[in-house]
Enzyme design. Structure first.
Site, PDB file in Angstrom:
ATOM      1  N   TYR A   1      37.776  50.303  63.089  1.00  0.00           N
ATOM      2  CA  TYR A   1      36.437  50.221  62.484  1.00  0.00           C
ATOM      3  C   TYR A   1      35.873  51.615  62.229  1.00  0.00           C
ATOM      4  O   TYR A   1      35.321  51.894  61.177  1.00  0.00           O
ATOM      5  CB  TYR A   1      35.493  49.433  63.404  1.00  0.00           C
ATOM      6  CG  TYR A   1      34.163  49.113  62.745  1.00  0.00           C
ATOM      7  CD1 TYR A   1      33.965  47.870  62.138  1.00  0.00           C
ATOM      8  CD2 TYR A   1      33.127  50.034  62.720  1.00  0.00           C
ATOM      9  CE1 TYR A   1      32.770  47.571  61.519  1.00  0.00           C
ATOM     10  CE2 TYR A   1      31.929  49.749  62.095  1.00  0.00           C
ATOM     11  CZ  TYR A   1      31.742  48.515  61.503  1.00  0.00           C
ATOM     12  OH  TYR A   1      30.553  48.230  60.888  1.00  0.00           O
TER      13      TYR A   1
ATOM     14  N   PHE B   1      27.863  54.360  31.313  1.00  0.00           N
ATOM     15  CA  PHE B   1      28.555  53.066  31.364  1.00  0.00           C
ATOM     16  C   PHE B   1      27.542  51.968  31.743  1.00  0.00           C
ATOM     17  O   PHE B   1      26.533  52.249  32.382  1.00  0.00           O
ATOM     18  CB  PHE B   1      29.703  53.130  32.381  1.00  0.00           C
ATOM     19  CG  PHE B   1      30.474  51.854  32.444  1.00  0.00           C
ATOM     20  CD1 PHE B   1      31.237  51.450  31.359  1.00  0.00           C
ATOM     21  CD2 PHE B   1      30.423  51.037  33.563  1.00  0.00           C
ATOM     22  CE1 PHE B   1      31.929  50.244  31.399  1.00  0.00           C
ATOM     23  CE2 PHE B   1      31.119  49.833  33.606  1.00  0.00           C
ATOM     24  CZ  PHE B   1      31.868  49.436  32.526  1.00  0.00           C
ATOM     25  N   ASP B   2      27.840  50.701  31.359  1.00  0.00           N
ATOM     26  CA  ASP B   2      26.876  49.593  31.568  1.00  0.00           C
ATOM     27  C   ASP B   2      26.359  49.477  33.003  1.00  0.00           C
ATOM     28  O   ASP B   2      25.173  49.255  33.211  1.00  0.00           O
ATOM     29  CB  ASP B   2      27.446  48.197  31.290  1.00  0.00           C
ATOM     30  CG  ASP B   2      28.581  48.155  30.329  1.00  0.00           C
ATOM     31  OD1 ASP B   2      28.806  49.150  29.628  1.00  0.00           O
ATOM     32  OD2 ASP B   2      29.237  47.114  30.280  1.00  0.00           O
TER      33      ASP B   2
ATOM     34  N   ASP C   1      30.368  60.926  36.566  1.00  0.00           N
ATOM     35  CA  ASP C   1      30.910  59.580  36.720  1.00  0.00           C
ATOM     36  C   ASP C   1      32.391  59.802  36.471  1.00  0.00           C
ATOM     37  O   ASP C   1      32.836  59.970  35.339  1.00  0.00           O
ATOM     38  CB  ASP C   1      30.299  58.623  35.690  1.00  0.00           C
ATOM     39  CG  ASP C   1      30.957  57.247  35.741  1.00  0.00           C
ATOM     40  OD1 ASP C   1      32.042  57.124  36.338  1.00  0.00           O
ATOM     41  OD2 ASP C   1      30.401  56.298  35.157  1.00  0.00           O
TER      42      ASP C   1
ATOM     43  N   ALA D   1      35.313  58.152  36.957  1.00  0.00           N
ATOM     44  CA  ALA D   1      36.326  57.081  36.912  1.00  0.00           C
ATOM     45  C   ALA D   1      37.642  57.533  36.267  1.00  0.00           C
ATOM     46  O   ALA D   1      38.724  57.222  36.746  1.00  0.00           O
ATOM     47  CB  ALA D   1      35.755  55.871  36.177  1.00  0.00           C
TER      48      ALA D   1
ATOM     49  N   LYS E   1      40.441  52.987  38.342  1.00  0.00           N
ATOM     50  CA  LYS E   1      40.986  53.579  37.115  1.00  0.00           C
ATOM     51  C   LYS E   1      41.987  54.678  37.494  1.00  0.00           C
ATOM     52  O   LYS E   1      43.138  54.376  37.765  1.00  0.00           O
ATOM     53  CB  LYS E   1      39.863  54.147  36.236  1.00  0.00           C
ATOM     54  CG  LYS E   1      39.075  53.075  35.483  1.00  0.00           C
ATOM     55  CD  LYS E   1      37.976  52.500  36.302  1.00  0.00           C
ATOM     56  CE  LYS E   1      37.041  51.615  35.503  1.00  0.00           C
ATOM     57  NZ  LYS E   1      36.068  50.947  36.369  1.00  0.00           N
TER      58      LYS E   1
ATOM     59  N   HIS F   1      27.214  38.882  28.086  1.00  0.00           N
ATOM     60  CA  HIS F   1      28.584  38.812  27.563  1.00  0.00           C
ATOM     61  C   HIS F   1      29.566  38.158  28.527  1.00  0.00           C
ATOM     62  O   HIS F   1      30.555  37.581  28.114  1.00  0.00           O
ATOM     63  CB  HIS F   1      29.073  40.212  27.169  1.00  0.00           C
ATOM     64  CG  HIS F   1      29.071  41.191  28.290  1.00  0.00           C
ATOM     65  ND1 HIS F   1      27.906  41.710  28.812  1.00  0.00           N
ATOM     66  CD2 HIS F   1      30.075  41.744  29.022  1.00  0.00           C
ATOM     67  CE1 HIS F   1      28.212  42.542  29.798  1.00  0.00           C
ATOM     68  NE2 HIS F   1      29.523  42.579  29.943  1.00  0.00           N
TER      69      HIS F   1
HETATM   70  N1  F0G Z   1      31.886  54.080  35.289  1.00  0.00           N
HETATM   71  C1  F0G Z   1      32.718  53.906  34.268  1.00  0.00           C
HETATM   72  C2  F0G Z   1      32.894  54.984  33.254  1.00  0.00           C
HETATM   73  C3  F0G Z   1      33.431  52.699  34.144  1.00  0.00           C
HETATM   74  O1  F0G Z   1      34.255  52.529  33.109  1.00  0.00           O
HETATM   75  C4  F0G Z   1      33.258  51.688  35.127  1.00  0.00           C
HETATM   76  C5  F0G Z   1      33.964  50.418  35.033  1.00  0.00           C
HETATM   77  C6  F0G Z   1      32.365  51.935  36.190  1.00  0.00           C
HETATM   78  C7  F0G Z   1      31.697  53.143  36.243  1.00  0.00           C
HETATM   79  C8  F0G Z   1      32.113  50.912  37.257  1.00  0.00           C
HETATM   80  O2  F0G Z   1      33.191  50.846  38.120  1.00  0.00           O
HETATM   81  O3  F0G Z   1      34.068  48.509  37.866  1.00  0.00           O
HETATM   82  O4  F0G Z   1      34.669  49.937  39.839  1.00  0.00           O
HETATM   83  O5  F0G Z   1      32.396  49.017  39.618  1.00  0.00           O
HETATM   84  N2  F0G Z   1      34.578  50.048  34.011  1.00  0.00           N
HETATM   85  C9  F0G Z   1      35.396  48.846  33.847  1.00  0.00           C
HETATM   86  C10 F0G Z   1      35.831  48.730  32.406  1.00  0.00           C
HETATM   87  C11 F0G Z   1      34.807  47.599  34.396  1.00  0.00           C
HETATM   88  O6  F0G Z   1      36.399  47.683  32.044  1.00  0.00           O
HETATM   89  O7  F0G Z   1      35.647  49.669  31.631  1.00  0.00           O
HETATM   90  P1  F0G Z   1      33.597  49.496  38.901  1.00  0.00           P
END
Ligand code: F0G
Length: 458
Positions: A72, A124-125, A215, A217, A258, A450
């Site tokens: 843990y 990102f969204d 960010d 990723a 990613k 979506h």
């Molecule tokens: N930032 C970027 C640039 C991303 O592309 C994503 C996720 C996230 C943050 C969020 O990360 O999914 O681990 O919580 N992108 C995926 C996509 C879902 O299909 O582009 P997460």
């Protein structure tokens, strides 16, 4: 004869995929209410919905799963990951989280308050969602070239320094908790940010006393583009480039699904102990104790190994080379795509592909459905459905670009699969003039529609 290119790995485990018929797919997609998220995955032949969490782990990563320490507190797998993050990113503090959006949730809880402004390059969204959820605003400062799909620009993820400085001048420093550089920029097409731009944005942030965060990723794919496209970097290793990129920022949120090639995982990396301490409280509340953060010990070990593999030049050359291969073949057929191809996906310009379908009938979604019925290939709409409605007027928001994203999972498909995708899109391209009708919404959720929207043919 020159030897042709071949991938620097071989396949040890295979997963059969079902080649369905067109008749089957027509029934299934109707049953799914023309929403590709509703499809069962065994009804998809080649799945390009996302490159997130869909990569193939190496046997070294699988052995890390066996070595995972499930204590843990103080897990050895945590320490392995901490050392790797320090070595590769040069960041002394880190918090594990279960994925990227969780890292955003934790870090933003410590930094962002209502009324704040958060500039960046096409957030990102989920990033935007976590900003807006706190009643703050995400301000897009991406260069204008990003919106012109046929114009070549080597770094379409770059931030426009004038737009950024205008934000810094308009609002007081107290209202701008951070600036976010997304590397690579997913929303504009997996497009990279140049080292020069990172350096200049960082300097501008320093001048105004504002925190600058990645960010991260797809940071390794970004480093590959710096090496192959930016002057003075061709002789540097990916690791050297990554270290320099991170030297300009104060921290990062990471979706490890990613570029760390794991199926689940994320983290926050930080330079400053005070911010780390503040974020730690939220990490314990939302994710888990500081040395596991919502992950199993085995996940932390696989992630550490994935960070090492994901920053290898040969791996990145194969990975980005495959995306470029798909892009080139589509371009050769005359199919309009975001130029140049980015790191993780090919983005097809649906406005240009299906000009006879009215915009109100969702051109990119129509193309995604056509592609599925034609071939069993699942892509994803990055267009009006995703852009959702204006929260005040409830009218559709029409984004500048209407795109079909074909995201390529890492180390999963071969170039034969790419050729199959090209042929499928090529067939639709040939009969594009005859496609004149799209879809209308039957039901939708009030936010993030979506994922669950239901459609029918017009
Ligand atoms: N930032 C970027 C640039 C991303 O592309 C994503 C996720 C996230 C943050 C969020 O990360 O999914 O681990 O919580 N992108 C995926 C996509 C879902 O299909 O582009 P997460």
């Amino acid at each position: 004869m020159d030897l042709p290119y071949a991938e620097p790995y071989k396949i040890k485990v295979v997963e059969p995929i079902y080649r369905s018929s067109r008749d089957e797919r027509e029934i299934w997609i109707k049953e799914a209410r023309y929403n590709l998220f509703n499809l069962r995955s065994d009804r998809v032949f080649i799945d390009l919905l996302t490159d997130s969490g869909t990569g193939a782990m190496s046997h070294y990563q699988w052995s890390e799963m066996m070595l995972g320490d499930e204590s843990y507190a103080g897990s050895l797998s945590f320490h392995k990951l901490k050392d790797t993050i320090e070595e590769i990113l040069g960041m002394p503090y880190f918090l594990p989280t279960h994925q990227g959006r969780a890292a955003e949730n934790v870090l933003f809880s410590a930094l962002i308050k209502a009324g704040d402004m958060v500039p960046g390059n096409s957030h990102f969204d989920t990033t935007k969602g976590h900003i807006e959820f706190r009643r703050a605003r995400a301000i897009d400062c991406t260069i204008d070239e990003a919106c012109n799909t046929h114009e070549y620009h080597p770094f379409k993820g770059n931030i426009d320094l004038e737009k950024l400085e205008a934000v810094f001048q308009k609002y007081p420093k107290e209202k701008i908790p951070l600036c976010i550089i997304t590397v690579t920029c997913n929303t504009s097409g997996g497009q990279p940010v140049s080292m020069q731009n990172i350096r200049e944005v960082s300097a501008l942030c320093k001048k105004y006393g504002i925190m600058c965060v990645f960010d991260a990723a797809r940071f390794a794919e970004n480093a590959y583009f710096i090496k192959t496209r930016e002057k003075d970097y061709e002789d540097k290793t990916i690791r050297e480039i990554v270290r320099e990129m991170f030297s300009y920022v104060d921290g990062a949120t990471m979706s490890s699904k990613k570029d760390a090639i794991v199926n689940i995982g994320g983290f926050i990396a930080l330079r400053d102990k005070a911010i780390f301490d503040k974020a730690s409280v939220f990490n314990i509340m939302y994710e888990g104790y500081l040395t596991y953060g919502g992950l199993a010990g085995r996940d932390l070990g696989a992630l550490a190994q994935g960070l090492k593999e994901g920053t290898g030049f040969d791996y990145l050359e194969a990975r980005i080379g495959q995306v470029a291969y798909l892009g080139k073949k589509l371009r050769d057929l005359g199919i309009p795509i975001q130029e140049p191809t980015g790191g993780h996906a090919v983005f097809v310009d649906a406005k240009k592909f299906l000009p006879n379908v009215p915009r109100e009938e969702y051109q990119a979604q129509t193309l995604a459905i056509e592609l599925y019925i034609e071939s069993g290939v699942r892509g994803v709409e990055i267009g009006t459905l995703l852009a959702d409605r204006n929260p005040l007027t409830r009218q559709n928001r029409y984004p500048k670009l209407e795109l079909l994203r074909l995201a390529i999972p890492r180390r999963v498909y071969t170039n034969n699969h790419m050729d199959y995708i090209v042929a499928a899109l090529g067939n639709i391209w040939q009969r594009r003039e005859k496609i004149t009708k799209g879809f209308k919404i039957v039901s939708e959720a009030p936010i993030m529609r979506h994922f669950t929207v239901e459609l029918e043919r017009v």
